[in-house]
Each structure stands twice: as C-alpha cells, then as structure tokens.
Design a protein around this motif. Structure first.
Motif, PDB file in Angstrom:
ATOM      1  N   TYR A  39      -7.061  -0.564  -1.897  1.00  0.00           N
ATOM      2  CA  TYR A  39      -6.516  -1.221  -0.250  1.00  0.00           C
ATOM      3  C   TYR A  39      -7.060  -1.875   0.162  1.00  0.00           C
ATOM      4  O   TYR A  39      -7.187  -2.991   0.757  1.00  0.00           O
ATOM      5  N   TRP A  40      -8.510  -2.058   0.181  1.00  0.00           N
ATOM      6  CA  TRP A  40      -9.553  -2.511   1.345  1.00  0.00           C
ATOM      7  C   TRP A  40      -9.284  -3.940   0.168  1.00  0.00           C
ATOM      8  O   TRP A  40      -9.986  -4.860   1.411  1.00  0.00           O
ATOM      9  N   ILE A  43      -6.550  -5.842   2.209  1.00  0.00           N
ATOM     10  CA  ILE A  43      -6.507  -6.068   2.653  1.00  0.00           C
ATOM     11  C   ILE A  43      -7.277  -7.093   3.634  1.00  0.00           C
ATOM     12  O   ILE A  43      -7.378  -7.714   3.712  1.00  0.00           O
ATOM     13  N   THR A  44      -8.694  -7.436   2.440  1.00  0.00           N
ATOM     14  CA  THR A  44      -9.772  -8.104   2.635  1.00  0.00           C
ATOM     15  C   THR A  44      -8.765  -9.704   2.231  1.00  0.00           C
ATOM     16  O   THR A  44      -9.550 -10.238   2.557  1.00  0.00           O
ATOM     17  N   SER A  46      -6.181 -10.178   2.560  1.00  0.00           N
ATOM     18  CA  SER A  46      -4.878 -10.725   3.574  1.00  0.00           C
ATOM     19  C   SER A  46      -5.594 -11.290   4.392  1.00  0.00           C
ATOM     20  O   SER A  46      -4.907 -12.831   4.724  1.00  0.00           O
ATOM     21  N   LEU A  82       0.514  -7.796   6.706  1.00  0.00           N
ATOM     22  CA  LEU A  82      -0.817  -7.423   6.670  1.00  0.00           C
ATOM     23  C   LEU A  82      -0.236  -6.239   7.278  1.00  0.00           C
ATOM     24  O   LEU A  82      -1.364  -4.948   7.435  1.00  0.00           O
ATOM     25  N   VAL A  83       0.122  -6.471   8.612  1.00  0.00           N
ATOM     26  CA  VAL A  83       0.470  -5.565   9.536  1.00  0.00           C
ATOM     27  C   VAL A  83       1.311  -4.152   8.895  1.00  0.00           C
ATOM     28  O   VAL A  83       0.800  -2.793   8.833  1.00  0.00           O
ATOM     29  N   ARG A  85       1.519  -3.088   6.000  1.00  0.00           N
ATOM     30  CA  ARG A  85       0.093  -2.487   5.184  1.00  0.00           C
ATOM     31  C   ARG A  85      -0.465  -1.751   6.010  1.00  0.00           C
ATOM     32  O   ARG A  85      -1.009  -0.112   5.625  1.00  0.00           O
ATOM     33  N   ILE A  86      -1.285  -2.145   7.420  1.00  0.00           N
ATOM     34  CA  ILE A  86      -2.331  -1.054   7.833  1.00  0.00           C
ATOM     35  C   ILE A  86      -1.796  -0.222   8.795  1.00  0.00           C
ATOM     36  O   ILE A  86      -2.011   0.927   8.886  1.00  0.00           O
ATOM     37  N   ILE A  87      -0.426  -0.102   9.142  1.00  0.00           N
ATOM     38  CA  ILE A  87       0.775   0.732   9.970  1.00  0.00           C
ATOM     39  C   ILE A  87       0.977   2.197   9.018  1.00  0.00           C
ATOM     40  O   ILE A  87       0.644   2.509   9.135  1.00  0.00           O
ATOM     41  N   GLY A  89       0.086   2.277   4.866  1.00  0.00           N
ATOM     42  CA  GLY A  89      -0.625   1.868   3.989  1.00  0.00           C
ATOM     43  C   GLY A  89       0.038   1.584   2.706  1.00  0.00           C
ATOM     44  O   GLY A  89      -0.591   1.673   2.023  1.00  0.00           O
TER      45      GLY A  89
END
Length: 127
Positions: A39-40, A43-44, A46, A82-83, A85-87, A89
C-alpha cells in the motif's frame, strides 16, 4: 458506485460493459495482496511519478504545448488514482472493453488519461 454491487456487470454496448472492480494493486492488479508495505509502495511510487512530471514540466520548454498537454494528462490520471487510493484504500475500475470473449483489463478514466498522455508522448518523440 454505492448502488453498484461489486463484480456486477451492466452491458452498455456489444463491446462495452460497466463492471465494478476494486483494484488494490497497480496497473493490471500487480501488487494486489493488500499488505501495508505494498500500500505504501504504491502511494510512494504515485507521489514520485507526480513529482517527476512536475519537475519535467517546470524545466521543459514552455512553448512545447504538446509536451505540456501529454504531461498534464499523465499528471491528472496519476492524481486521480492516488486520491481514489488514499480515500478508499483501492482504486475503483469500471470500464470493461471486450471483443467477443477477449476482455481487456478493467480500467477507469484516470487510467485512460495516463495511457493517452503516454501515447501522445510517443507520438511526439519526447521520451
């Protein structure tokens, strides 16, 4: 997508369905085991891609409109995923293109923007 059940398919045309899929991985569901490390990592990667595009746009020739447009398509798609995925998961994919029984990987508009931006870069030999 609240009224759309996971993996439920709605046929729009003979070549296009809406198919609600939760993509926990990256492109084509790679790295989709949903571990905290992956997961991280996603995000990293992206954020790194978005940063590289910003730098490329900043140092590029401001008059190269084709480069700017293609980079903005890629940037918009990357930020959109990215948004999402952050919202959530995960990224919500829902466009299912197919020819007879051959189905292309399910994708979303952000994925299309990334693909189109890269396609424009190849057309203009800017890689």
């Amino acid at each position: 997508m609240d009224n759309f059940i996971l993996l439920n398919k709605k046929k729009l045309f003979s070549f296009l369905n809406l198919l609600y899929v939760k993509n926990y991985g990256i492109a084509f569901s790679l790295l989709s085991s949903n571990s905290i490390f992956e997961y991280w990592l996603i995000i990293t990667l992206s954020v790194l891609i978005i940063f590289i595009i910003f730098i490329k746009l900043y140092i590029s020739d401001i008059y190269d409109i084709k480069l700017i447009i293609s980079m903005l398509f890629i940037l918009g798609g990357a930020i959109g995923n990215l948004v999402n995925r952050i919202i959530n998961g995960y990224v919500i994919d829902f466009i299912d293109l197919h020819i007879k029984n051959y189905h292309f990987a399910t994708f979303n508009f952000a994925d299309f923007f990334i693909f189109f931006g890269v396609f424009l870069l190849f057309l203009n030999d800017k890689f």
